[in-house]
Design a protein around this motif. Sequence first.
Motif, PDB file in Angstrom:
ATOM      1  N   TYR A  15       0.866  -1.197   0.000  1.00 38.12           N
ATOM      2  CA  TYR A  15       0.000   0.000   0.000  1.00 38.12           C
ATOM      3  C   TYR A  15       0.891   1.231   0.000  1.00 38.12           C
ATOM      4  O   TYR A  15       1.351   1.692   1.045  1.00 38.12           O
ATOM      5  CB  TYR A  15      -0.894  -0.030   1.254  1.00 38.12           C
ATOM      6  CG  TYR A  15      -1.990   1.018   1.260  1.00 38.12           C
ATOM      7  CD1 TYR A  15      -3.230   0.766   0.673  1.00 38.12           C
ATOM      8  CD2 TYR A  15      -1.799   2.258   1.863  1.00 38.12           C
ATOM      9  CE1 TYR A  15      -4.238   1.717   0.689  1.00 38.12           C
ATOM     10  CE2 TYR A  15      -2.811   3.216   1.878  1.00 38.12           C
ATOM     11  CZ  TYR A  15      -4.030   2.929   1.289  1.00 38.12           C
ATOM     12  OH  TYR A  15      -5.031   3.876   1.306  1.00 38.12           O
ATOM     13  N   TYR A  36      -5.038  -3.886  -1.440  1.00 36.44           N
ATOM     14  CA  TYR A  36      -6.218  -3.992  -0.568  1.00 36.44           C
ATOM     15  C   TYR A  36      -6.387  -5.423  -0.025  1.00 36.44           C
ATOM     16  O   TYR A  36      -7.452  -5.771   0.495  1.00 36.44           O
ATOM     17  CB  TYR A  36      -7.466  -3.515  -1.325  1.00 36.44           C
ATOM     18  CG  TYR A  36      -7.419  -2.013  -1.555  1.00 36.44           C
ATOM     19  CD1 TYR A  36      -8.059  -1.139  -0.672  1.00 36.44           C
ATOM     20  CD2 TYR A  36      -6.676  -1.466  -2.598  1.00 36.44           C
ATOM     21  CE1 TYR A  36      -7.991   0.234  -0.849  1.00 36.44           C
ATOM     22  CE2 TYR A  36      -6.589  -0.090  -2.783  1.00 36.44           C
ATOM     23  CZ  TYR A  36      -7.241   0.747  -1.898  1.00 36.44           C
ATOM     24  OH  TYR A  36      -7.149   2.116  -2.062  1.00 36.44           O
ATOM     25  N   ASN A  70     -13.107   6.879  -2.021  1.00 33.20           N
ATOM     26  CA  ASN A  70     -14.106   6.066  -1.311  1.00 33.20           C
ATOM     27  C   ASN A  70     -15.538   6.504  -1.630  1.00 33.20           C
ATOM     28  O   ASN A  70     -16.493   5.907  -1.138  1.00 33.20           O
ATOM     29  CB  ASN A  70     -13.840   6.055   0.193  1.00 33.20           C
ATOM     30  CG  ASN A  70     -12.483   5.459   0.552  1.00 33.20           C
ATOM     31  OD1 ASN A  70     -11.750   5.990   1.361  1.00 33.20           O
ATOM     32  ND2 ASN A  70     -12.117   4.356  -0.080  1.00 33.20           N
ATOM     33  N   GLU A 106     -16.468  -1.452   1.019  1.00 26.74           N
ATOM     34  CA  GLU A 106     -15.756  -0.225   0.587  1.00 26.74           C
ATOM     35  C   GLU A 106     -15.526  -0.238  -0.922  1.00 26.74           C
ATOM     36  O   GLU A 106     -15.272  -1.287  -1.504  1.00 26.74           O
ATOM     37  CB  GLU A 106     -14.389  -0.119   1.295  1.00 26.74           C
ATOM     38  CG  GLU A 106     -13.681   1.202   1.024  1.00 26.74           C
ATOM     39  CD  GLU A 106     -12.315   1.282   1.704  1.00 26.74           C
ATOM     40  OE1 GLU A 106     -12.140   2.148   2.559  1.00 26.74           O
ATOM     41  OE2 GLU A 106     -11.427   0.462   1.373  1.00 26.74           O
TER      42      GLU A 106
HETATM   43  C1  AVI Z   1      -8.918   6.079   3.538  1.00 28.99           C
HETATM   44  N1  AVI Z   1      -8.911   5.495   2.198  1.00 28.99           N
HETATM   45  C2  AVI Z   1      -8.374   6.451   1.223  1.00 28.99           C
HETATM   46  C3  AVI Z   1      -8.248   4.181   2.104  1.00 28.99           C
HETATM   47  C4  AVI Z   1      -8.260   3.707   0.653  1.00 28.99           C
HETATM   48  O1  AVI Z   1      -7.201   3.418   0.111  1.00 28.99           O
HETATM   49  O2  AVI Z   1      -9.342   3.638   0.061  1.00 28.99           O
HETATM   50  C5  AVI Z   1      -8.918   3.152   2.993  1.00 28.99           C
HETATM   51  C6  AVI Z   1      -8.378   1.765   2.843  1.00 28.99           C
HETATM   52  N2  AVI Z   1      -9.090   0.691   2.673  1.00 28.99           N
HETATM   53  C7  AVI Z   1      -8.323  -0.356   2.598  1.00 28.99           C
HETATM   54  N3  AVI Z   1      -7.072   0.029   2.642  1.00 28.99           N
HETATM   55  C8  AVI Z   1      -7.086   1.360   2.820  1.00 28.99           C
END
Ligand code: AVI
Length: 329
Positions: A61, A215, A173, A289
Amino acid sequence: MGNMLRMQAPQFLQLYQHNAAAVAQELLQGLSAPQAYTSPKYLYDALGSRLFEAITELPEYDLTRTEALLMRLHSASMADQLPRGACWIDLGAGNCEKAGRLLGPMGAGRYVAVDISVDFVRQALDVLQRQHPGLSMAGLGVDFSGGLVLPAELALDPVQPRVLFYPGSSIGNFTPEEALEFLRNLHEGCGTTPGSGLLIGVDLLKDAGELEAAYDDALGVTAAFDLNLLLHINRLVGTDFAVRDWRHLSRFNAAQSRVEMHLQARHAVTVQWPGGQRQFAAGETIHTENACKWTISDFANLLRSAGFVQSQAWTDPAERFAVFWAQAL
Ligand code: AVI
């Protein structure tokens, strides 16, 4: 003694009030829908927020690191474009770290840290205030996801330009339709003083395999982040989710240009809550999400549709992430 700067004290305003009945209604409606879903905001209880911080350190990430890199690489050029002496309004400020690095170099004239609870920003603002003793600072506790309201108590100077700061690609998101509405609202929040605008971080479209791994990391931190949602919902609405009945999935949806996170039932599960229940067949999912990924040109078009008159983007050398400066008028 005469020219010693007087240390200001941050102002704190808590406007958001938790409404248990509204939260229960929203969550149970989503859980009862044919494709069950929950809003990503429920990923962030105390543990979820810590797990998200851990995600930002994972090798898979790289959003947070890349954004920080390009802020460093392009800070001189950003300082040329952005108005000096502006009121910086930091949306989702949290530990105020990202804005804290920019206030000095960008010559901010005021700082407003916005988060759902002022308690999240209190400590960070006290520290920042000591670093910038003469800068007027405020913490504002509001839920801006459905629209930003800047209360009169902030006494914003009508002629001071505003920089709305929304880093981290949280805009991803939102679905494109929601993002457009949200950006229209931010455009309004920029006010009417020339020079005002929005500084926003956006994760760019890249290889599907890389996106899915970002993710669904090898250590399982993102899986824990997603599964922790079930424990949060149990506390909020009295459901009886058992974490072991579910697995985390990350899927790239090419048609919608987004990574989707889902929780998938490992076998047939009946979830009960006071006054209701829902049966999930084995393999059925709860969509938890969306993380939309944009191209530079599509995001520039979205900004234009939202009312911003001009935008420019800075990217890292590999074009993985972009920071846009969008002028409001
Ligand atoms: C907060 N947001 C920008 C993160 C994203 O990458 O969408 C949340 C996240 N979900 C999973 N990993 C990170």
